[in-house]
Design a protein around this motif. Structure first.
Motif, PDB file in Angstrom:
ATOM      1  N   LYS A   1      41.798  44.581 -24.257  1.00 23.66           N
ATOM      2  CA  LYS A   1      40.333  44.874 -24.355  1.00 23.66           C
ATOM      3  C   LYS A   1      39.792  44.313 -23.083  1.00 23.66           C
ATOM      4  CE  LYS A   1      36.973  44.565 -26.985  1.00 23.66           C
ATOM      5  NZ  LYS A   1      36.078  44.606 -28.480  1.00 23.66           N
ATOM      6  N   VAL A   2      39.476  44.928 -22.271  1.00 29.71           N
ATOM      7  CA  VAL A   2      38.525  44.293 -20.890  1.00 29.71           C
ATOM      8  C   VAL A   2      37.307  44.619 -20.974  1.00 29.71           C
ATOM      9  CG1 VAL A   2      38.472  43.859 -18.436  1.00 29.71           C
ATOM     10  CG2 VAL A   2      40.798  44.103 -19.775  1.00 29.71           C
TER      11      VAL A   2
ATOM     12  N   LEU B   1      38.764  45.927 -10.556  1.00 29.23           N
ATOM     13  CA  LEU B   1      37.486  45.238 -10.896  1.00 29.23           C
ATOM     14  C   LEU B   1      37.122  44.291  -9.775  1.00 29.23           C
ATOM     15  CD1 LEU B   1      37.897  44.980 -14.802  1.00 29.23           C
ATOM     16  CD2 LEU B   1      36.548  46.805 -13.403  1.00 29.23           C
ATOM     17  N   ASN B   2      37.997  43.501  -9.315  1.00 25.33           N
ATOM     18  CA  ASN B   2      37.890  42.543  -8.352  1.00 25.33           C
ATOM     19  C   ASN B   2      37.286  43.242  -7.083  1.00 25.33           C
ATOM     20  OD1 ASN B   2      37.869  40.194  -9.923  1.00 25.33           O
ATOM     21  ND2 ASN B   2      40.302  39.984  -9.679  1.00 25.33           N
TER      22      ASN B   2
ATOM     23  N   GLY C   1      18.726  40.672 -14.974  1.00 28.24           N
ATOM     24  CA  GLY C   1      19.293  41.863 -14.365  1.00 28.24           C
ATOM     25  C   GLY C   1      20.553  41.538 -13.516  1.00 28.24           C
ATOM     26  N   SER C   2      20.696  42.184 -12.386  1.00 32.01           N
ATOM     27  CA  SER C   2      21.822  42.004 -11.645  1.00 32.01           C
ATOM     28  C   SER C   2      21.999  40.838 -10.746  1.00 32.01           C
ATOM     29  CB  SER C   2      21.654  43.103 -10.480  1.00 32.01           C
ATOM     30  OG  SER C   2      20.777  43.097  -9.833  1.00 32.01           O
ATOM     31  N   ASP C   3      21.017  39.763 -10.812  1.00 33.08           N
ATOM     32  CA  ASP C   3      21.182  38.680 -10.397  1.00 33.08           C
ATOM     33  C   ASP C   3      21.967  37.787 -11.355  1.00 33.08           C
ATOM     34  OD1 ASP C   3      19.597  39.387  -8.014  1.00 33.08           O
ATOM     35  OD2 ASP C   3      17.638  38.468  -9.158  1.00 33.08           O
ATOM     36  N   ALA C   4      22.001  37.969 -12.689  1.00 36.02           N
ATOM     37  CA  ALA C   4      22.650  37.207 -13.382  1.00 36.02           C
ATOM     38  C   ALA C   4      24.171  37.616 -13.528  1.00 36.02           C
ATOM     39  CB  ALA C   4      21.952  37.512 -14.933  1.00 36.02           C
ATOM     40  N   LEU C   5      24.470  38.541 -13.071  1.00 32.00           N
ATOM     41  CA  LEU C   5      26.010  38.909 -12.820  1.00 32.00           C
ATOM     42  C   LEU C   5      26.647  38.010 -12.064  1.00 32.00           C
ATOM     43  CD1 LEU C   5      25.799  42.759 -13.154  1.00 32.00           C
ATOM     44  CD2 LEU C   5      25.842  41.309 -14.930  1.00 32.00           C
TER      45      LEU C   5
ATOM     46  N   GLY D   1      33.001  39.426 -13.356  1.00 33.62           N
ATOM     47  CA  GLY D   1      32.942  38.667 -14.749  1.00 33.62           C
ATOM     48  C   GLY D   1      33.702  39.518 -15.563  1.00 33.62           C
ATOM     49  N   LEU D   2      34.997  39.127 -16.222  1.00 28.87           N
ATOM     50  CA  LEU D   2      35.692  39.698 -17.293  1.00 28.87           C
ATOM     51  C   LEU D   2      35.788  39.051 -18.689  1.00 28.87           C
ATOM     52  CD1 LEU D   2      38.638  40.986 -14.845  1.00 28.87           C
ATOM     53  CD2 LEU D   2      36.488  42.040 -15.258  1.00 28.87           C
ATOM     54  N   MET D   3      35.902  39.766 -19.662  1.00 27.26           N
ATOM     55  CA  MET D   3      36.316  39.058 -20.964  1.00 27.26           C
ATOM     56  C   MET D   3      37.275  40.072 -21.318  1.00 27.26           C
ATOM     57  SD  MET D   3      32.626  38.779 -22.860  1.00 27.26           S
ATOM     58  CE  MET D   3      31.850  40.150 -22.428  1.00 27.26           C
TER      59      MET D   3
END
Length: 112
Positions: free
Chosen positions: A60-61, A20-21, A108-112, A27-29
């Motif tokens: 769970k990710v 993922l990185n 949107g994607s700016d918030a990620l 951002g992961l939960m």
């Protein structure tokens, strides 16, 4: 945007985080869960006494990724996390209509 909900064996978490990185999903939960699926859990026997359960520990990710990168991420997860045994896990993909960063109000994607 897509939400990936990935359920895997706990020992594969570091490999998943690297995938993922490397693909820009920072951002992961992460949640510890217990699962019961096709493998029907496991039984542990000690001196002839069954003390095991039928729930297996899982992780769970959850992560939000861009529409253009999620197929690549899924392919890498399948290639690198797969052991070929029951209980490897599942990936659920959900459509995300919007993401809002509370601190700045970005959308949107700016918030990620």
């Amino acid at each position: 945007m897509k939400k990936l909900e990935i359920i895997i064996r706990p020992e594969r978490l570091d490999d998943l985080k690297s995938i993922l990185n490397n693909n820009g999903a920072h951002g992961l939960m992460i949640t510890n869960i217990m699962g019961y699926g096709s493998q029907r859990g496991h039984k542990q026997v000690y001196n002839g006494v069954d003390f095991g359960g039928n729930l297996l520990p899982k992780v769970k990710v959850e992560s939000i990724v861009s529409d253009d990168s999620y197929n690549k991420i899924i392919d890498q997860i399948i290639d690198e996390i797969n052991t070929g045994e029951y209980g490897d896990g599942k990936i659920f993909v959900y459509e995300v209509y919007d993401a809002i960063r509370i601190r700045t109000g970005e959308h949107g994607s700016d918030a990620l």
